[in-house]
Design a protein around this motif. Structure first.
Motif, PDB file in Angstrom:
ATOM      1  N   ASN A   1       0.821  -1.207   0.000  1.00 35.31           N
ATOM      2  CA  ASN A   1       0.000   0.000   0.000  1.00 35.31           C
ATOM      3  C   ASN A   1       0.856   1.259   0.000  1.00 35.31           C
ATOM      4  O   ASN A   1       0.555   2.222  -0.680  1.00 35.31           O
ATOM      5  N   SER A   2       1.926   1.218   0.784  1.00 34.14           N
ATOM      6  CA  SER A   2       2.776   2.407   0.851  1.00 34.14           C
ATOM      7  C   SER A   2       3.427   2.673  -0.500  1.00 34.14           C
ATOM      8  O   SER A   2       3.565   3.812  -0.922  1.00 34.14           O
ATOM      9  N   ILE A   3       3.811   1.579  -1.193  1.00 34.74           N
ATOM     10  CA  ILE A   3       4.406   1.746  -2.523  1.00 34.74           C
ATOM     11  C   ILE A   3       3.378   2.381  -3.464  1.00 34.74           C
ATOM     12  O   ILE A   3       3.691   3.290  -4.237  1.00 34.74           O
ATOM     13  N   GLN A   4       2.138   1.913  -3.369  1.00 38.29           N
ATOM     14  CA  GLN A   4       1.088   2.470  -4.223  1.00 38.29           C
ATOM     15  C   GLN A   4       0.903   3.958  -3.982  1.00 38.29           C
ATOM     16  O   GLN A   4       0.857   4.753  -4.916  1.00 38.29           O
ATOM     17  N   LEU A   5       0.840   4.330  -2.702  1.00 38.32           N
ATOM     18  CA  LEU A   5       0.646   5.745  -2.375  1.00 38.32           C
ATOM     19  C   LEU A   5       1.803   6.579  -2.910  1.00 38.32           C
ATOM     20  O   LEU A   5       1.619   7.663  -3.449  1.00 38.32           O
ATOM     21  N   LEU A   6       3.010   6.042  -2.763  1.00 36.52           N
ATOM     22  CA  LEU A   6       4.194   6.759  -3.230  1.00 36.52           C
ATOM     23  C   LEU A   6       4.073   7.070  -4.723  1.00 36.52           C
ATOM     24  O   LEU A   6       4.325   8.187  -5.175  1.00 36.52           O
ATOM     25  N   PHE A   7       3.667   6.065  -5.490  1.00 35.19           N
ATOM     26  CA  PHE A   7       3.635   6.275  -6.932  1.00 35.19           C
ATOM     27  C   PHE A   7       2.406   7.059  -7.383  1.00 35.19           C
ATOM     28  O   PHE A   7       2.450   7.735  -8.398  1.00 35.19           O
ATOM     29  N   ILE A   8       1.345   7.010  -6.594  1.00 36.31           N
ATOM     30  CA  ILE A   8       0.224   7.899  -6.909  1.00 36.31           C
ATOM     31  C   ILE A   8       0.699   9.345  -6.751  1.00 36.31           C
ATOM     32  O   ILE A   8       0.377  10.215  -7.539  1.00 36.31           O
ATOM     33  N   SER A   9       1.551   9.562  -5.739  1.00 38.35           N
ATOM     34  CA  SER A   9       2.060  10.917  -5.533  1.00 38.35           C
ATOM     35  C   SER A   9       2.980  11.330  -6.682  1.00 38.35           C
ATOM     36  O   SER A   9       2.990  12.481  -7.096  1.00 38.35           O
ATOM     37  N   VAL A  10       3.748  10.363  -7.228  1.00 35.87           N
ATOM     38  CA  VAL A  10       4.597  10.676  -8.391  1.00 35.87           C
ATOM     39  C   VAL A  10       3.713  11.122  -9.554  1.00 35.87           C
ATOM     40  O   VAL A  10       3.955  12.158 -10.189  1.00 35.87           O
ATOM     41  N   LEU A  11       2.650  10.370  -9.823  1.00 32.53           N
ATOM     42  CA  LEU A  11       1.731  10.741 -10.902  1.00 32.53           C
ATOM     43  C   LEU A  11       1.114  12.112 -10.637  1.00 32.53           C
ATOM     44  O   LEU A  11       0.995  12.936 -11.531  1.00 32.53           O
ATOM     45  N   GLY A  12       0.757  12.317  -9.366  1.00 28.41           N
ATOM     46  CA  GLY A  12       0.154  13.593  -8.977  1.00 28.41           C
ATOM     47  C   GLY A  12       1.069  14.767  -9.290  1.00 28.41           C
ATOM     48  O   GLY A  12       0.616  15.826  -9.714  1.00 28.41           O
ATOM     49  N   GLN A  13       2.377  14.552  -9.108  1.00 26.65           N
ATOM     50  CA  GLN A  13       3.334  15.623  -9.405  1.00 26.65           C
ATOM     51  C   GLN A  13       3.207  16.065 -10.852  1.00 26.65           C
ATOM     52  O   GLN A  13       3.185  17.254 -11.164  1.00 26.65           O
ATOM     53  N   TYR A  14       3.145  15.093 -11.762  1.00 26.19           N
ATOM     54  CA  TYR A  14       3.058  15.439 -13.178  1.00 26.19           C
ATOM     55  C   TYR A  14       1.722  16.097 -13.496  1.00 26.19           C
ATOM     56  O   TYR A  14       1.654  17.063 -14.244  1.00 26.19           O
ATOM     57  N   ILE A  15       0.659  15.568 -12.895  1.00 28.12           N
ATOM     58  CA  ILE A  15      -0.662  16.134 -13.183  1.00 28.12           C
ATOM     59  C   ILE A  15      -0.737  17.570 -12.664  1.00 28.12           C
ATOM     60  O   ILE A  15      -1.246  18.455 -13.328  1.00 28.12           O
ATOM     61  N   SER A  16      -0.168  17.796 -11.480  1.00 27.64           N
ATOM     62  CA  SER A  16      -0.252  19.157 -10.943  1.00 27.64           C
ATOM     63  C   SER A  16       0.598  20.125 -11.771  1.00 27.64           C
ATOM     64  O   SER A  16       0.231  21.278 -11.956  1.00 27.64           O
ATOM     65  N   LYS A  17       1.738  19.639 -12.306  1.00 27.48           N
ATOM     66  CA  LYS A  17       2.556  20.495 -13.182  1.00 27.48           C
ATOM     67  C   LYS A  17       1.755  20.858 -14.424  1.00 27.48           C
ATOM     68  O   LYS A  17       1.741  21.997 -14.862  1.00 27.48           O
ATOM     69  N   ASP A  18       1.085  19.853 -14.987  1.00 29.37           N
ATOM     70  CA  ASP A  18       0.309  20.066 -16.195  1.00 29.37           C
ATOM     71  C   ASP A  18      -0.838  21.029 -15.915  1.00 29.37           C
ATOM     72  O   ASP A  18      -1.167  21.889 -16.729  1.00 29.37           O
ATOM     73  N   TYR A  19      -1.422  20.904 -14.749  1.00 32.73           N
ATOM     74  CA  TYR A  19      -2.522  21.766 -14.316  1.00 32.73           C
ATOM     75  C   TYR A  19      -2.066  23.232 -14.320  1.00 32.73           C
ATOM     76  O   TYR A  19      -2.725  24.102 -14.861  1.00 32.73           O
ATOM     77  N   MET A  20      -0.879  23.462 -13.760  1.00 38.15           N
ATOM     78  CA  MET A  20      -0.372  24.833 -13.721  1.00 38.15           C
ATOM     79  C   MET A  20      -0.031  25.333 -15.120  1.00 38.15           C
ATOM     80  O   MET A  20      -0.271  26.491 -15.451  1.00 38.15           O
ATOM     81  N   GLU A  21       0.539  24.451 -15.965  1.00 38.33           N
ATOM     82  CA  GLU A  21       0.869  24.858 -17.340  1.00 38.33           C
ATOM     83  C   GLU A  21      -0.391  25.275 -18.081  1.00 38.33           C
ATOM     84  O   GLU A  21      -0.411  26.270 -18.793  1.00 38.33           O
ATOM     85  N   ASN A  22      -1.472  24.483 -17.902  1.00 40.26           N
ATOM     86  CA  ASN A  22      -2.700  24.728 -18.641  1.00 40.26           C
ATOM     87  C   ASN A  22      -3.391  26.023 -18.258  1.00 40.26           C
ATOM     88  O   ASN A  22      -4.114  26.593 -19.056  1.00 40.26           O
ATOM     89  N   LYS A  23      -3.163  26.472 -17.058  1.00 37.67           N
ATOM     90  CA  LYS A  23      -3.759  27.737 -16.639  1.00 37.67           C
ATOM     91  C   LYS A  23      -3.179  28.889 -17.448  1.00 37.67           C
ATOM     92  O   LYS A  23      -3.790  29.939 -17.557  1.00 37.67           O
ATOM     93  N   ASN A  24      -1.952  28.662 -17.951  1.00 39.89           N
ATOM     94  CA  ASN A  24      -1.313  29.678 -18.786  1.00 39.89           C
ATOM     95  C   ASN A  24      -1.191  31.037 -18.089  1.00 39.89           C
ATOM     96  O   ASN A  24      -1.407  32.075 -18.693  1.00 39.89           O
ATOM     97  N   ARG A  25      -0.851  31.005 -16.841  1.00 40.12           N
ATOM     98  CA  ARG A  25      -0.705  32.239 -16.090  1.00 40.12           C
ATOM     99  C   ARG A  25       0.611  32.909 -16.435  1.00 40.12           C
ATOM    100  O   ARG A  25       1.543  32.241 -16.854  1.00 40.12           O
ATOM    101  N   PRO A  26       0.713  34.237 -16.227  1.00 37.38           N
ATOM    102  CA  PRO A  26       1.994  34.892 -16.495  1.00 37.38           C
ATOM    103  C   PRO A  26       3.066  34.375 -15.524  1.00 37.38           C
ATOM    104  O   PRO A  26       2.739  34.011 -14.381  1.00 37.38           O
ATOM    105  N   ILE A  27       4.301  34.347 -15.979  1.00 32.05           N
ATOM    106  CA  ILE A  27       5.393  33.845 -15.146  1.00 32.05           C
ATOM    107  C   ILE A  27       5.759  34.873 -14.075  1.00 32.05           C
ATOM    108  O   ILE A  27       6.207  34.542 -12.989  1.00 32.05           O
ATOM    109  N   TYR A  28       5.525  36.157 -14.406  1.00 31.36           N
ATOM    110  CA  TYR A  28       5.769  37.221 -13.417  1.00 31.36           C
ATOM    111  C   TYR A  28       4.841  38.399 -13.729  1.00 31.36           C
ATOM    112  O   TYR A  28       4.292  38.486 -14.828  1.00 31.36           O
ATOM    113  N   ILE A  29       4.648  39.257 -12.758  1.00 29.94           N
ATOM    114  CA  ILE A  29       3.828  40.458 -12.963  1.00 29.94           C
ATOM    115  C   ILE A  29       4.641  41.671 -12.505  1.00 29.94           C
ATOM    116  O   ILE A  29       5.184  41.683 -11.390  1.00 29.94           O
TER     117      ILE A  29
END
Ligand code: UDP
Ligand code: MG
Length: 309
Positions: free
Chosen positions: A274-302
């Motif tokens: 179970n712990s291994i599963q949780l670990l790798f779900i978190s790895v997947l989550g990292q990529y999804i959250s990165k993609d989520y931020m990319e898709n928002k297309n927010r400015p890099i700075y203001i």
């Protein structure tokens, strides 16, 4: 005449900025065949950094600055600097004089006469840094080379002078999750490495804690490598095989002795898997959250305010 843009990210650097300006102006006065501009990026400082930058633009016409509306981080500041620089050559420097201004002349000479596109400094020693930070940062560079298939010089920071073509290629990478050390390597071009000695910062305090460095390192890996997801698959396959074999063994045990003994090993195994599963779900989550931020297309700075433009 060539123009060199000196890009300086500044976050609460009131203590060291006047010294930085004095030392760097002295060093560039030595370069005869190029003019310079100073481009300071105030990364949402809460001290007197903006006022100091403002007074520098009054004193010296070569100085310009941008002030961010809040702290966006050094990566965003470097990006803003490269975007607004007008020079044929651009150099990224820390404000704390840990990047020796005396090297600017040599960097310019290398780019001008030796045909390289980039001349980068690297620290040949890490004196003044704690043993643990030293060890962790060496391990990180090694891990990055393995996982991300990027060439990274140990001790390399962001201190480097680049020709316009390389700067434009870096600017063409428009991702939100920016990791400059990876981008330098990703865009290619010929780089000459020149060593310099590590010195403690001239004044003020470092802006990095262990936690922020760890986060930065993870950002680097997840931005440039999909290897962690592959590793997740390989580990999953391995555990599937092991658990299948154990299942067969338990079945045989049950048939032969009509008992499988204590439940403890099974509970332990379930928890482990179970712990291994949780670990790798978190790895997947990292990529999804990165993609989520990319898709928002927010400015890099203001930008809140500019000076000297
Ligand atoms: N910096 C920045 N934004 C931040 C943190 C740092 O612009 O959020 C700048 C800082 O002002 C300095 C450079 O990045 O010019 C390097 O920071 P520091 O010297 O604190 O890092 P270290 O040398 O300890 O790695
Ligand atoms: Mg520093």
């Amino acid at each position: 005449m060539d123009k060199i843009s000196i890009i300086v990210p500044c976050y609460n650097e009131e203590k060291v900025l006047p010294l930085f300006y004095a030392e760097t102006a002295k060093a560039v006065a030595d370069i005869n065949d190029a003019e310079c501009e100073f481009l300071f990026i105030d990364d949402g400082s809460s001290d007197h950094t903006p006022e100091i930058l403002q007074s520098l633009t009054f004193r010296d016409k070569r100085c310009r600055y941008l002030s961010f509306s809040r702290n966006f981080g050094k990566e965003a500041a470097m990006y803003a600097g490269l975007q607004n620089a007008t020079g044929d050559y651009c150099v990224l420097m820390d404000a704390d004089l840990q990047h020796p201004p005396a090297l600017l002349k040599e960097m310019y000479r290398v780019l001008k006469t030796e045909g390289y596109d980039c001349c980068a400094g690297f620290r040949e020693d890490r004196t003044g840094e704690g043993y643990l930070r030293n060890f962790l940062s060496r391990s990180f560079y090694r891990l990055c080379e393995r996982l991300c298939d990027l060439k990274m010089q140990d001790g390399a920071g962001d201190f480097r002078m680049m020709k316009r073509a390389m700067v434009d290629s870096i600017l063409s990478c428009r991702e939100y999750n920016r990791y400059m050390k990876g981008l330098f390597s990703f865009v290619g071009f010929d780089t000459k490495w020149i060593p310099f000695h590590n010195t403690p910062r001239a004044a003020g305090e470092t802006k990095w804690s262990f936690l922020s460095l760890f986060r930065y390192a993870m950002d680097g890996i997840f931005s440039f490598s999909t290897m962690p997801v592959t590793l997740a698959g390989i580990t999953g396959g391995l555990f599937f095989t092991v658990s299948a074999l154990m299942g067969i063994a338990l079945l045989i045990l049950l048939l032969l002795h009509h008992t499988i003994g204590s439940l403890a090993p099974i509970v332990c195994l379930i928890l482990f898997l179970n712990s291994i599963q949780l670990l790798f779900i978190s790895v997947l989550g990292q990529y999804i959250s990165k993609d989520y931020m990319e898709n928002k297309n927010r400015p890099i700075y203001i930008v809140k305010r500019t000076g000297g433009f």
